[in-house]
Design a protein around this motif. Structure first.
Motif, PDB file in Angstrom:
ATOM      1  N   GLY A  26       0.846  -1.169   0.013  1.00  0.00           N
ATOM      2  CA  GLY A  26      -0.155  -0.011  -0.127  1.00  0.00           C
ATOM      3  C   GLY A  26       0.766   1.318   0.049  1.00  0.00           C
ATOM      4  O   GLY A  26       0.230   2.328   0.106  1.00  0.00           O
ATOM      5  N   LEU A  27       2.075   1.075  -0.179  1.00  0.00           N
ATOM      6  CA  LEU A  27       2.897   2.371   0.178  1.00  0.00           C
ATOM      7  C   LEU A  27       2.730   3.143  -1.511  1.00  0.00           C
ATOM      8  O   LEU A  27       3.141   2.351  -2.546  1.00  0.00           O
ATOM      9  CB  LEU A  27       4.256   2.223   0.341  1.00  0.00           C
ATOM     10  CG  LEU A  27       4.491   1.472   1.671  1.00  0.00           C
ATOM     11  CD1 LEU A  27       5.918   1.360   1.952  1.00  0.00           C
ATOM     12  CD2 LEU A  27       3.642   2.418   2.925  1.00  0.00           C
ATOM     13  N   ARG A  28       2.781   4.238  -1.534  1.00  0.00           N
ATOM     14  CA  ARG A  28       2.902   4.914  -2.887  1.00  0.00           C
ATOM     15  C   ARG A  28       3.837   5.991  -3.110  1.00  0.00           C
ATOM     16  O   ARG A  28       3.693   6.690  -4.281  1.00  0.00           O
ATOM     17  CB  ARG A  28       1.257   5.480  -3.123  1.00  0.00           C
ATOM     18  CG  ARG A  28       0.148   4.360  -3.196  1.00  0.00           C
ATOM     19  CD  ARG A  28       0.584   3.541  -4.630  1.00  0.00           C
ATOM     20  NE  ARG A  28      -0.490   2.531  -4.571  1.00  0.00           N
ATOM     21  CZ  ARG A  28      -0.453   1.363  -4.139  1.00  0.00           C
ATOM     22  NH1 ARG A  28       0.553   1.132  -3.267  1.00  0.00           N
ATOM     23  NH2 ARG A  28      -1.541   0.495  -4.333  1.00  0.00           N
ATOM     24  N   ALA A  44       4.743  -8.058   5.766  1.00  0.00           N
ATOM     25  CA  ALA A  44       4.112  -8.131   7.032  1.00  0.00           C
ATOM     26  C   ALA A  44       4.722  -6.903   7.925  1.00  0.00           C
ATOM     27  O   ALA A  44       3.963  -6.424   8.512  1.00  0.00           O
ATOM     28  CB  ALA A  44       4.312  -9.451   7.802  1.00  0.00           C
ATOM     29  N   GLN A  45       5.746  -6.626   8.178  1.00  0.00           N
ATOM     30  CA  GLN A  45       6.427  -5.651   8.443  1.00  0.00           C
ATOM     31  C   GLN A  45       5.948  -4.138   8.249  1.00  0.00           C
ATOM     32  O   GLN A  45       5.529  -3.331   8.947  1.00  0.00           O
ATOM     33  CB  GLN A  45       8.050  -5.479   8.726  1.00  0.00           C
ATOM     34  CG  GLN A  45       8.631  -4.774   9.477  1.00  0.00           C
ATOM     35  CD  GLN A  45       9.995  -5.060   9.880  1.00  0.00           C
ATOM     36  OE1 GLN A  45      10.216  -5.854  10.814  1.00  0.00           O
ATOM     37  NE2 GLN A  45      11.065  -4.675   9.102  1.00  0.00           N
ATOM     38  N   ILE A  46       5.773  -4.086   6.841  1.00  0.00           N
ATOM     39  CA  ILE A  46       5.121  -2.756   6.359  1.00  0.00           C
ATOM     40  C   ILE A  46       3.834  -2.668   7.099  1.00  0.00           C
ATOM     41  O   ILE A  46       3.374  -1.560   7.391  1.00  0.00           O
ATOM     42  CB  ILE A  46       5.312  -2.771   4.745  1.00  0.00           C
ATOM     43  CG1 ILE A  46       6.798  -2.718   4.344  1.00  0.00           C
ATOM     44  CG2 ILE A  46       4.597  -1.440   4.277  1.00  0.00           C
ATOM     45  CD1 ILE A  46       6.985  -2.830   2.853  1.00  0.00           C
ATOM     46  N   ILE A  47       3.087  -3.646   6.758  1.00  0.00           N
ATOM     47  CA  ILE A  47       1.549  -3.567   7.224  1.00  0.00           C
ATOM     48  C   ILE A  47       1.563  -3.206   8.721  1.00  0.00           C
ATOM     49  O   ILE A  47       0.562  -2.532   8.985  1.00  0.00           O
ATOM     50  CB  ILE A  47       0.861  -4.914   6.709  1.00  0.00           C
ATOM     51  CG1 ILE A  47       0.912  -5.170   5.212  1.00  0.00           C
ATOM     52  CG2 ILE A  47      -0.330  -4.939   7.322  1.00  0.00           C
ATOM     53  CD1 ILE A  47       0.038  -4.066   4.500  1.00  0.00           C
ATOM     54  N   SER A  48       2.439  -3.738   9.330  1.00  0.00           N
ATOM     55  CA  SER A  48       2.409  -3.675  10.723  1.00  0.00           C
ATOM     56  C   SER A  48       2.482  -2.200  11.109  1.00  0.00           C
ATOM     57  O   SER A  48       1.962  -1.528  12.077  1.00  0.00           O
ATOM     58  CB  SER A  48       3.362  -4.482  11.577  1.00  0.00           C
ATOM     59  OG  SER A  48       3.478  -4.258  12.982  1.00  0.00           O
TER      60      SER A  48
END
Length: 223
Positions: A41-43, A208-212
């Motif tokens: 989800g990073l843009r 998973a780390q980015i989402i967290s």
């Protein structure tokens, strides 16, 4: 820089909140990292000018972003002089980040209508950058300056937005200190792209780390 473009860039940085700061010599690793960030989800993605393959890898990543990643803003970081700036403008950089406050780069980016984020460590550098048109300022190194510095300078520079880079952690306590101090987003490199993840090329763990981290930031903003 026209107002519409500035508004668009600020909105993207604010919404993304977690700005990945990354470099690697291996192009395939670069592609996997950027693809994982996009999937999470990073843009906004900052690729740094820190190695012999920076130009060729950035060029390939920009092509990939344009062809496969709608909405992705790919910028170049670690730009310290106008010559470097010109090279990456020619390659289509969506924005530019410096570790320093360099007036020549600020002027060139303004002439090119390219969003520029200078790196500052003192109120004097921030003032000079604001005078040169900066709206978003990178506070570097973040681990030296700390959240209390942000609290102090936001009182002096109302209307200026801040992004710490360097030493920003992935734990909620550290993130809370920064966002409660008033930053609009955080730049994150080695704390996000850990040696363990990179050595094992564990892209699922990176995802998973980015989402967290994103969930922690969103939680902090709702408070």
């Amino acid at each position: 820089m026209n107002n519409n473009s500035t508004t668009k860039m600020i909105a993207a940085f604010r919404e993304t909140a977690l700005i990945p700061v990354f470099y690697h010599d291996d192009l395939e690793i670069c592609k996997r990292v950027m693809a994982t960030c996009y999937k999470a989800g990073l843009r906004v993605f900052e690729f740094t000018n820190r190695g012999h393959h920076a130009l060729s890898n950035f060029t390939a990543l920009k092509r990939m972003a344009d062809e496969e990643m709608p909405g992705m803003l790919l910028g170049i970081g670690t730009i310290k002089d106008e010559g470097q700036a010109k090279i990456f403008v020619d390659k289509g950089a969506d924005f530019m980040v410096s570790p320093v406050a360099e007036p020549a780069v600020a002027l060139y980016c303004s002439q090119q209508q390219l969003f520029y984020i200078p790196g500052c460590m003192t109120p004097t550098e921030i003032q000079q950058s604001v005078n040169n048109g900066a709206v978003l300022v990178k506070l570097f190194p973040g681990n030296i300056l700390g959240p209390d510095f942000v609290k102090a300078v936001t009182l002096l520079f109302t209307g200026t937005l801040f992004m710490p880079t360097g030493g920003v952690g992935i734990d909620e306590k550290n993130l809370a200190a920064w966002f409660n101090a008033g930053v609009v987003c955080v730049g994150m490199g080695s704390k996000l792209f850990t040696d363990e993840i990179m050595d094992k090329k564990n892209w699922d763990e990176l995802y998973a780390q980015i989402i967290s981290v994103k969930e922690m930031i969103e939680k902090l903003r709702i408070k």
